[in-house]
Motif scaffolding. Structure first.
Motif, PDB file in Angstrom:
ATOM      1  N   THR A   1       0.811  -1.217   0.000  1.00 16.32           N
ATOM      2  CA  THR A   1       0.000   0.000   0.000  1.00 16.32           C
ATOM      3  C   THR A   1       0.844   1.266   0.000  1.00 16.32           C
ATOM      4  O   THR A   1       0.291   2.370  -0.035  1.00 16.32           O
ATOM      5  CB  THR A   1      -0.916   0.015   1.233  1.00 16.32           C
ATOM      6  N   GLU A   2       2.167   1.134   0.030  1.00 13.72           N
ATOM      7  CA  GLU A   2       3.031   2.301  -0.043  1.00 13.72           C
ATOM      8  C   GLU A   2       3.073   2.816  -1.486  1.00 13.72           C
ATOM      9  O   GLU A   2       3.092   2.029  -2.429  1.00 13.72           O
ATOM     10  CB  GLU A   2       4.443   1.963   0.420  1.00 13.72           C
ATOM     11  N   PRO A   3       3.075   4.138  -1.679  1.00 15.44           N
ATOM     12  CA  PRO A   3       3.162   4.665  -3.038  1.00 15.44           C
ATOM     13  C   PRO A   3       4.409   4.188  -3.757  1.00 15.44           C
ATOM     14  O   PRO A   3       5.489   4.111  -3.176  1.00 15.44           O
ATOM     15  CB  PRO A   3       3.188   6.186  -2.827  1.00 15.44           C
ATOM     16  N   PHE A   4       4.236   3.814  -5.025  1.00 12.89           N
ATOM     17  CA  PHE A   4       5.300   3.374  -5.918  1.00 12.89           C
ATOM     18  C   PHE A   4       5.909   2.050  -5.496  1.00 12.89           C
ATOM     19  O   PHE A   4       6.985   1.685  -5.962  1.00 12.89           O
ATOM     20  CB  PHE A   4       6.408   4.438  -6.036  1.00 12.89           C
ATOM     21  N   GLN A   5       5.229   1.322  -4.604  1.00  8.33           N
ATOM     22  CA  GLN A   5       5.680  -0.014  -4.224  1.00  8.33           C
ATOM     23  C   GLN A   5       5.012  -1.025  -5.147  1.00  8.33           C
ATOM     24  O   GLN A   5       3.791  -1.090  -5.224  1.00  8.33           O
ATOM     25  CB  GLN A   5       5.318  -0.323  -2.765  1.00  8.33           C
ATOM     26  N   ARG A   6       5.805  -1.819  -5.840  1.00 10.74           N
ATOM     27  CA  ARG A   6       5.283  -2.801  -6.775  1.00 10.74           C
ATOM     28  C   ARG A   6       5.469  -4.191  -6.213  1.00 10.74           C
ATOM     29  O   ARG A   6       6.490  -4.496  -5.611  1.00 10.74           O
ATOM     30  CB  ARG A   6       5.975  -2.686  -8.133  1.00 10.74           C
ATOM     31  N   GLY A   7       4.470  -5.021  -6.423  1.00  9.67           N
ATOM     32  CA  GLY A   7       4.558  -6.400  -5.972  1.00  9.67           C
ATOM     33  C   GLY A   7       5.200  -7.267  -7.036  1.00  9.67           C
ATOM     34  O   GLY A   7       6.191  -6.900  -7.669  1.00  9.67           O
ATOM     35  N   THR A   8       4.628  -8.426  -7.281  1.00  2.84           N
ATOM     36  CA  THR A   8       5.142  -9.312  -8.312  1.00  2.84           C
ATOM     37  C   THR A   8       4.907  -8.711  -9.682  1.00  2.84           C
ATOM     38  O   THR A   8       4.039  -7.877  -9.882  1.00  2.84           O
ATOM     39  CB  THR A   8       4.440 -10.675  -8.221  1.00  2.84           C
ATOM     40  N   GLU A   9       5.677  -9.148 -10.648  1.00  2.00           N
ATOM     41  CA  GLU A   9       5.509  -8.641 -12.002  1.00  2.00           C
ATOM     42  C   GLU A   9       4.162  -9.065 -12.568  1.00  2.00           C
ATOM     43  O   GLU A   9       3.658 -10.136 -12.299  1.00  2.00           O
ATOM     44  CB  GLU A   9       6.624  -9.179 -12.907  1.00  2.00           C
ATOM     45  N   ARG A  10       3.588  -8.189 -13.372  1.00  2.00           N
ATOM     46  CA  ARG A  10       2.316  -8.522 -13.991  1.00  2.00           C
ATOM     47  C   ARG A  10       2.505  -9.672 -14.975  1.00  2.00           C
ATOM     48  O   ARG A  10       3.473  -9.695 -15.722  1.00  2.00           O
ATOM     49  CB  ARG A  10       1.743  -7.312 -14.740  1.00  2.00           C
ATOM     50  N   VAL A  11       1.543 -10.597 -14.967  1.00  2.00           N
ATOM     51  CA  VAL A  11       1.634 -11.736 -15.863  1.00  2.00           C
ATOM     52  C   VAL A  11       0.786 -11.541 -17.103  1.00  2.00           C
ATOM     53  O   VAL A  11       0.848 -12.338 -18.020  1.00  2.00           O
ATOM     54  CB  VAL A  11       1.181 -13.026 -15.143  1.00  2.00           C
ATOM     55  N   HIS A  12      -0.021 -10.466 -17.133  1.00  2.00           N
ATOM     56  CA  HIS A  12      -0.950 -10.311 -18.242  1.00  2.00           C
ATOM     57  C   HIS A  12      -0.760  -9.014 -19.021  1.00  2.00           C
ATOM     58  O   HIS A  12      -0.683  -9.020 -20.235  1.00  2.00           O
ATOM     59  CB  HIS A  12      -2.400 -10.345 -17.738  1.00  2.00           C
ATOM     60  N   THR A  13      -0.702  -7.883 -18.330  1.00  2.00           N
ATOM     61  CA  THR A  13      -0.886  -6.615 -19.015  1.00  2.00           C
ATOM     62  C   THR A  13       0.344  -6.143 -19.766  1.00  2.00           C
ATOM     63  O   THR A  13       0.217  -5.372 -20.701  1.00  2.00           O
ATOM     64  CB  THR A  13      -1.268  -5.531 -17.995  1.00  2.00           C
TER      65      THR A  13
ATOM     66  N   PHE B   1       2.675   2.056 -12.038  1.00  2.00           N
ATOM     67  CA  PHE B   1       3.324   3.102 -11.259  1.00  2.00           C
ATOM     68  C   PHE B   1       3.484   2.719  -9.806  1.00  2.00           C
ATOM     69  O   PHE B   1       4.157   3.420  -9.050  1.00  2.00           O
ATOM     70  CB  PHE B   1       2.501   4.398 -11.338  1.00  2.00           C
ATOM     71  N   GLY B   2       2.842   1.665  -9.353  1.00  2.00           N
ATOM     72  CA  GLY B   2       2.871   1.327  -7.943  1.00  2.00           C
ATOM     73  C   GLY B   2       1.964   2.211  -7.113  1.00  2.00           C
ATOM     74  O   GLY B   2       2.243   2.461  -5.948  1.00  2.00           O
ATOM     75  N   LEU B   3       0.877   2.733  -7.720  1.00  2.00           N
ATOM     76  CA  LEU B   3      -0.037   3.619  -7.005  1.00  2.00           C
ATOM     77  C   LEU B   3      -1.413   3.003  -6.792  1.00  2.00           C
ATOM     78  O   LEU B   3      -2.257   3.618  -6.125  1.00  2.00           O
ATOM     79  CB  LEU B   3      -0.207   4.941  -7.774  1.00  2.00           C
ATOM     80  N   GLY B   4      -1.669   1.812  -7.350  1.00  2.00           N
ATOM     81  CA  GLY B   4      -3.008   1.229  -7.285  1.00  2.00           C
ATOM     82  C   GLY B   4      -3.502   1.046  -5.870  1.00  2.00           C
ATOM     83  O   GLY B   4      -4.536   1.594  -5.474  1.00  2.00           O
TER      84      GLY B   4
END
Length: 393
Positions: free
Chosen positions: A308-320, A325-328
């Motif tokens: 939930t931290e801004p610009f923090q990304r989890g695992t790589e997207r497998v689809h898109t 941006f890590g803002l969702g």
């Protein structure tokens, strides 16, 4: 801090002043006994008129002796009262002075300072503990804002740097294909616009600058599902929705954006094939609940709280194929907090993530007909003209 219950400051002051008056009264009675009752056969008798006449009669104490002695006793009581009151007040107000010094120190120094007032719990110590809690929250908020500003600057600098590089190449190579240059500039500019809009939405949620209306989360879940169904169909993700009427108060646009972000993340961070997303709404006591759960890669308990931290990304997207941006989830957290709710992230043992949003329920009539719908690839189409989700976690 967890403290044992102690005497209140008001009771301490009451006992202190009462004790002081008792001492002063004792001294006064002692003075009366010395000057009025000394020499009587019954020292416990109440002084009468003869005692006063005896005091002022010739050959006895007389005014010459009694008046200076009385003045000395009164002077002693005055000095004793001033000194005793000064010491008692200083002792009672010492915690308040310490709190005042702490506020001045924090105003001119770092936010890491804490009072940590010792002793059992009373009004002053509760004030000190509340002040320490406020400082901790303020320090965390300031640190979060600094990280956000640094990350936002970094994210915004990237498309600007890419644009500058493309323009430099075009200027140095007049024969460069302009169509390719324009297309790449369009992609970079679109990404910069999306990032700016996400930052503006995050700022709007943090400022709570919106009008509150009655909103049904179950309808928002259905709307978000219909909007993102083509994306799920494209990547073979099954979306299952269920729940009852779940009415809260807030901004319909922001709550829809929150639901869209959760569902978009659940689709994007899923299994390469045969992934599933579960969307559920319900009511628990005085709260409405929105749960979005998805299959996917296993997440560690250390990683999940940071999503939930801004610009923090989890695992790589497998689809898109979009880095995002890590803002969702940062936007989801801000919208939830702006609506006085709570956001809980839990890793699923089999892989994936469970996100639960609790919001205050609005007074409404109970809905008796529970519904459940299952959306599979090819089962529907997206609704046009609806807000698009902010990308990525």
């Amino acid at each position: 801090m967890d403290r044992r219950q102690g005497l209140s400051v008001r009771l301490k002051l009451t006992l202190s002043y009462a004790g002081f008056l008792v001492i002063a009264g004792t001294l006064l009675l002692a003075a009366v006994w010395v000057f009025l009752l000394r020499g009587r056969s019954n020292s416990l008798a109440v002084p009468d008129r003869s005692d006063f006449l005896r005091v002022f009669s010739p050959g006895s104490f007389g005014p010459v002796v009694f008046v200076p002695a009385g003045i000395l006793v009164l002077a002693f009581l005055l000095v004793f009262g001033l000194v005793g009151g000064w010491l008692l007040a200083g002792r009672m107000l010492a915690p308040l002075i310490r709190i005042t010094d702490a506020t001045r120190r924090v105003a001119n120094g770092p936010l890491s300072y804490r009072i940590r007032l010792p002793g059992r719990r009373d009004e002053f110590r509760e004030l000190a503990d509340s002040f320490d809690t406020m400082l901790a929250q303020l320090e965390a908020h300031v640190a979060e804002q600094r990280r956000f500003a640094a990350n936002a600057s970094h994210e915004l600098r990237t498309p600007l740097a890419v644009t500058q590089a493309l323009l430099d190449v075009a200027r140095n190579d007049p024969h460069h294909d302009t169509r390719e240059l324009v297309e790449r500039l369009r992609v970079v500019n679109t990404r910069a616009i999306d990032l700016t809009e996400a930052l503006l939405l995050l700022s709007r949620a943090n400022q709570r600058s919106f009008t509150r209306t009655r909103v049904d989360l179950s309808l928002l879940a259905e709307e978000a599902t219909e909007t993102l169904l083509p994306l799920a169909e494209k990547h073979g993700v099954t979306i299952e929705t269920s729940g009852d009427l779940s009415t809260t108060t807030g901004s319909q646009a922001l709550l829809l954006q929150m639901t869209m972000n959760l569902l978009h993340n659940a689709i994007g961070h899923n299994l390469p094939e045969q992934g599933v997303v579960w969307v559920r709404t319900g009511v628990r006591a005085d709260m409405v609940v929105l749960t979005v759960e998805n299959t996917g890669e296993k997440l560690t308990s250390e990683l999940v709280p940071t999503l939930t931290e801004p610009f923090q990304r989890g695992t790589e997207r497998v689809h898109t194929g979009h880095a995002g941006f890590g803002l969702g989830l940062a936007i989801v957290k801000s919208i939830t907090r702006a609506h006085d709710g709570t956001l809980t992230l839990t890793p699923r043992p089999a892989g994936g993530l469970r996100v639960t949003v609790h919001l205050p329920a609005a007074p409404t009539r109970a809905r008796t007909d529970g519904g459940q719908a299952r959306h599979t690839p090819g089962a529907g189409s997206a609704a046009g003209g609806l807000p698009q989700p902010r990308r990525d976690m």
